[in-house]
Scaffold this motif. Structure first.
Motif, PDB file in Angstrom:
ATOM      1  N   LEU A   1      -2.539   9.209  -8.802  1.00 39.30           N
ATOM      2  CA  LEU A   1      -2.470   8.326  -9.958  1.00 39.30           C
ATOM      3  C   LEU A   1      -3.425   7.148  -9.828  1.00 39.30           C
ATOM      4  O   LEU A   1      -3.603   6.573  -8.751  1.00 39.30           O
ATOM      5  CB  LEU A   1      -1.035   7.806 -10.135  1.00 39.30           C
ATOM      6  N   HIS A   2      -4.005   6.770 -10.965  1.00 41.72           N
ATOM      7  CA  HIS A   2      -4.891   5.612 -11.066  1.00 41.72           C
ATOM      8  C   HIS A   2      -4.133   4.512 -11.798  1.00 41.72           C
ATOM      9  O   HIS A   2      -3.602   4.731 -12.888  1.00 41.72           O
ATOM     10  CB  HIS A   2      -6.151   5.997 -11.844  1.00 41.72           C
ATOM     11  N   ALA A   3      -4.032   3.324 -11.205  1.00 41.22           N
ATOM     12  CA  ALA A   3      -3.290   2.207 -11.790  1.00 41.22           C
ATOM     13  C   ALA A   3      -4.191   0.997 -11.893  1.00 41.22           C
ATOM     14  O   ALA A   3      -4.517   0.366 -10.876  1.00 41.22           O
ATOM     15  CB  ALA A   3      -2.056   1.893 -10.944  1.00 41.22           C
ATOM     16  N   ARG A   4      -4.598   0.673 -13.124  1.00 41.55           N
ATOM     17  CA  ARG A   4      -5.468  -0.474 -13.369  1.00 41.55           C
ATOM     18  C   ARG A   4      -5.215  -1.018 -14.768  1.00 41.55           C
ATOM     19  O   ARG A   4      -4.936  -0.261 -15.703  1.00 41.55           O
ATOM     20  CB  ARG A   4      -6.956  -0.089 -13.271  1.00 41.55           C
ATOM     21  N   SER A   5      -5.321  -2.338 -14.924  1.00 36.64           N
ATOM     22  CA  SER A   5      -5.321  -3.007 -16.238  1.00 36.64           C
ATOM     23  C   SER A   5      -4.148  -2.592 -17.106  1.00 36.64           C
ATOM     24  O   SER A   5      -4.291  -2.329 -18.294  1.00 36.64           O
ATOM     25  CB  SER A   5      -6.635  -2.728 -16.967  1.00 36.64           C
TER      26      SER A   5
ATOM     27  N   ARG B   1       0.784  -1.232   0.000  1.00 38.77           N
ATOM     28  CA  ARG B   1       0.000   0.000   0.000  1.00 38.77           C
ATOM     29  C   ARG B   1       0.816   1.283   0.000  1.00 38.77           C
ATOM     30  O   ARG B   1       0.237   2.371   0.068  1.00 38.77           O
ATOM     31  CB  ARG B   1      -0.944   0.015   1.213  1.00 38.77           C
ATOM     32  N   SER B   2       2.152   1.206  -0.081  1.00 42.84           N
ATOM     33  CA  SER B   2       2.946   2.424  -0.052  1.00 42.84           C
ATOM     34  C   SER B   2       4.300   2.208  -0.717  1.00 42.84           C
ATOM     35  O   SER B   2       4.784   1.075  -0.812  1.00 42.84           O
ATOM     36  CB  SER B   2       3.132   2.923   1.377  1.00 42.84           C
ATOM     37  N   VAL B   3       4.883   3.322  -1.172  1.00 37.31           N
ATOM     38  CA  VAL B   3       6.228   3.343  -1.747  1.00 37.31           C
ATOM     39  C   VAL B   3       6.976   4.469  -1.044  1.00 37.31           C
ATOM     40  O   VAL B   3       6.499   5.609  -1.014  1.00 37.31           O
ATOM     41  CB  VAL B   3       6.200   3.586  -3.266  1.00 37.31           C
ATOM     42  N   ARG B   4       8.159   4.152  -0.482  1.00 36.41           N
ATOM     43  CA  ARG B   4       8.854   5.130   0.340  1.00 36.41           C
ATOM     44  C   ARG B   4      10.326   5.217  -0.014  1.00 36.41           C
ATOM     45  O   ARG B   4      10.971   4.213  -0.312  1.00 36.41           O
ATOM     46  CB  ARG B   4       8.704   4.783   1.818  1.00 36.41           C
ATOM     47  N   GLY B   5      10.856   6.429   0.029  1.00 37.70           N
ATOM     48  CA  GLY B   5      12.268   6.685  -0.198  1.00 37.70           C
ATOM     49  C   GLY B   5      12.507   8.175  -0.107  1.00 37.70           C
ATOM     50  O   GLY B   5      11.565   8.964   0.014  1.00 37.70           O
ATOM     51  N   PRO B   6      13.776   8.611  -0.173  1.00 30.82           N
ATOM     52  CA  PRO B   6      14.069  10.040  -0.095  1.00 30.82           C
ATOM     53  C   PRO B   6      13.361  10.870  -1.158  1.00 30.82           C
ATOM     54  O   PRO B   6      13.047  12.039  -0.920  1.00 30.82           O
ATOM     55  CB  PRO B   6      15.591  10.089  -0.274  1.00 30.82           C
ATOM     56  N   ALA B   7      13.104  10.279  -2.329  1.00 34.14           N
ATOM     57  CA  ALA B   7      12.488  11.039  -3.422  1.00 34.14           C
ATOM     58  C   ALA B   7      11.079  10.568  -3.760  1.00 34.14           C
ATOM     59  O   ALA B   7      10.508  10.987  -4.764  1.00 34.14           O
ATOM     60  CB  ALA B   7      13.360  10.960  -4.679  1.00 34.14           C
ATOM     61  N   VAL B   8      10.497   9.693  -2.932  1.00 34.15           N
ATOM     62  CA  VAL B   8       9.152   9.194  -3.218  1.00 34.15           C
ATOM     63  C   VAL B   8       8.427   8.897  -1.917  1.00 34.15           C
ATOM     64  O   VAL B   8       8.998   8.352  -0.979  1.00 34.15           O
ATOM     65  CB  VAL B   8       9.202   7.931  -4.111  1.00 34.15           C
ATOM     66  N   ASN B   9       7.159   9.286  -1.859  1.00 36.34           N
ATOM     67  CA  ASN B   9       6.305   8.978  -0.710  1.00 36.34           C
ATOM     68  C   ASN B   9       4.869   8.864  -1.228  1.00 36.34           C
ATOM     69  O   ASN B   9       4.143   9.843  -1.311  1.00 36.34           O
ATOM     70  CB  ASN B   9       6.411  10.066   0.355  1.00 36.34           C
ATOM     71  N   LEU B  10       4.477   7.653  -1.607  1.00 35.70           N
ATOM     72  CA  LEU B  10       3.162   7.394  -2.182  1.00 35.70           C
ATOM     73  C   LEU B  10       2.397   6.412  -1.311  1.00 35.70           C
ATOM     74  O   LEU B  10       2.969   5.465  -0.760  1.00 35.70           O
ATOM     75  CB  LEU B  10       3.287   6.827  -3.594  1.00 35.70           C
ATOM     76  N   THR B  11       1.089   6.631  -1.224  1.00 39.21           N
ATOM     77  CA  THR B  11       0.216   5.753  -0.446  1.00 39.21           C
ATOM     78  C   THR B  11      -1.028   5.442  -1.257  1.00 39.21           C
ATOM     79  O   THR B  11      -1.571   6.317  -1.934  1.00 39.21           O
ATOM     80  CB  THR B  11      -0.175   6.421   0.884  1.00 39.21           C
ATOM     81  N   LEU B  12      -1.476   4.196  -1.193  1.00 40.04           N
ATOM     82  CA  LEU B  12      -2.708   3.788  -1.854  1.00 40.04           C
ATOM     83  C   LEU B  12      -3.891   4.194  -0.984  1.00 40.04           C
ATOM     84  O   LEU B  12      -4.019   3.762   0.164  1.00 40.04           O
ATOM     85  CB  LEU B  12      -2.704   2.277  -2.070  1.00 40.04           C
ATOM     86  N   THR B  13      -4.777   5.018  -1.546  1.00 40.29           N
ATOM     87  CA  THR B  13      -5.928   5.508  -0.783  1.00 40.29           C
ATOM     88  C   THR B  13      -7.054   4.474  -0.801  1.00 40.29           C
ATOM     89  O   THR B  13      -7.040   3.514  -1.585  1.00 40.29           O
ATOM     90  CB  THR B  13      -6.441   6.819  -1.375  1.00 40.29           C
ATOM     91  N   ASP B  14      -8.059   4.690   0.041  1.00 37.10           N
ATOM     92  CA  ASP B  14      -9.218   3.804   0.067  1.00 37.10           C
ATOM     93  C   ASP B  14     -10.001   3.860  -1.239  1.00 37.10           C
ATOM     94  O   ASP B  14     -10.798   2.963  -1.532  1.00 37.10           O
ATOM     95  CB  ASP B  14     -10.140   4.170   1.231  1.00 37.10           C
ATOM     96  N   GLU B  15      -9.788   4.910  -2.026  1.00 37.55           N
ATOM     97  CA  GLU B  15     -10.448   5.017  -3.334  1.00 37.55           C
ATOM     98  C   GLU B  15      -9.658   4.327  -4.430  1.00 37.55           C
ATOM     99  O   GLU B  15     -10.050   4.353  -5.601  1.00 37.55           O
ATOM    100  CB  GLU B  15     -10.645   6.497  -3.710  1.00 37.55           C
ATOM    101  N   GLY B  16      -8.521   3.707  -4.095  1.00 40.65           N
ATOM    102  CA  GLY B  16      -7.725   2.991  -5.081  1.00 40.65           C
ATOM    103  C   GLY B  16      -6.792   3.872  -5.876  1.00 40.65           C
ATOM    104  O   GLY B  16      -6.322   3.468  -6.942  1.00 40.65           O
TER     105      GLY B  16
END
Length: 228
Positions: free
Chosen positions: A65-69, A37-52
């Motif tokens: 960002l939306h990631a599907r198919s 549910r997350s990507v972490r590093g000095p240059a990245v901090n992303l979390t997957l929300t409840d809305e996908g």
């Protein structure tokens, strides 16, 4: 990629599953890691929300960002992920610039931002990916380590793509001329639920040579390292 399980409660603690470490020679390098549910590093901090949606920052940009198919989309972003045999192709537009990554079992060829950053790597017997790359017109000998599940990008999209970009040095506007590395097809690969089933396939080939030594050109053949 496994379909994400959306949770209504507090997010679970970060548990590192995969990590990409990128190290130009003479530097401490940089890295980015992820879990479901997350990507972490000095240059990245992303979390997957409840809305996908994947929300946060990546290389100093605020993204949602939306990631599907097999597709990653958002404002200024339209990236496709496909599979050709065991080779994973990532290509599209990232904030007005072309991004292209080709991951084979023995080689990685990437222009994360055309004309700005690029890397050409081959898998070495020690398990590290070695070759040449750089940003801002500077070409260095580099190596990259794919830890945990990072060795299987097809099943780890879109986190693998986000971590790959997040592990690179911050891009600079400059022309970069990459050094070519040999292409290769190797062991059969597979694909996760992130990609449609029609992209599944098989291919086989030979192991690539090691990158040439920049200190001993006697070891270099036309297609790479040939030994003493």
């Amino acid at each position: 990629m496994r379909p994400p399980a959306l949770l209504s409660g507090p997010p679970p603690a970060f548990t590192r599953q995969g990590e990409i470490q990128y190290t130009p020679a003479g530097t401490a390098g940089s890295s980015a890691a992820w879990d479901a549910r997350s990507v972490r590093g000095p240059a990245v901090n992303l979390t997957l929300t409840d809305e996908g949606l994947w929300g946060g920052t990546l290389q100093d940009r605020v993204v949602l960002l939306h990631a599907r198919s097999g597709r990653i989309t958002g404002e200024g972003v339209d990236v496709w992920v496909t599979l050709e045999g065991p080779i994973v192709h990532v290509q599209g537009l990232w904030f007005g610039r072309f991004v292209g990554i080709h991951f084979a079992p023995g080689t990685i060829s990437a222009s994360p931002l055309t004309g700005v950053c690029a890397v050409e790597l081959a898998l070495s017997p020690d398990g590290l990916w070695r070759g040449f790359g750089g940003c801002g017109g500077v070409l260095d000998y580099v190596w990259m380590s794919l830890k945990g599940v990072a060795a299987d990008p097809a099943h780890e999209m879109p986190q693998w793509f986000f971590a790959f970009l997040g592990a690179l040095p911050a891009p600079q506007v400059s022309v970069f001329r990459p050094t070519a590395a040999p292409a290769a097809l190797a062991r059969p690969g597979s694909i996760g639920d992130f990609l449609p089933s029609e992209f599944r396939g098989r291919a086989a080939g030979n192991e690539p040579p090691l990158p040439c030594s920049i200190r001993d050109q006697r070891l270099c053949g036309r297609f790479g390292y040939v030994g003493p």
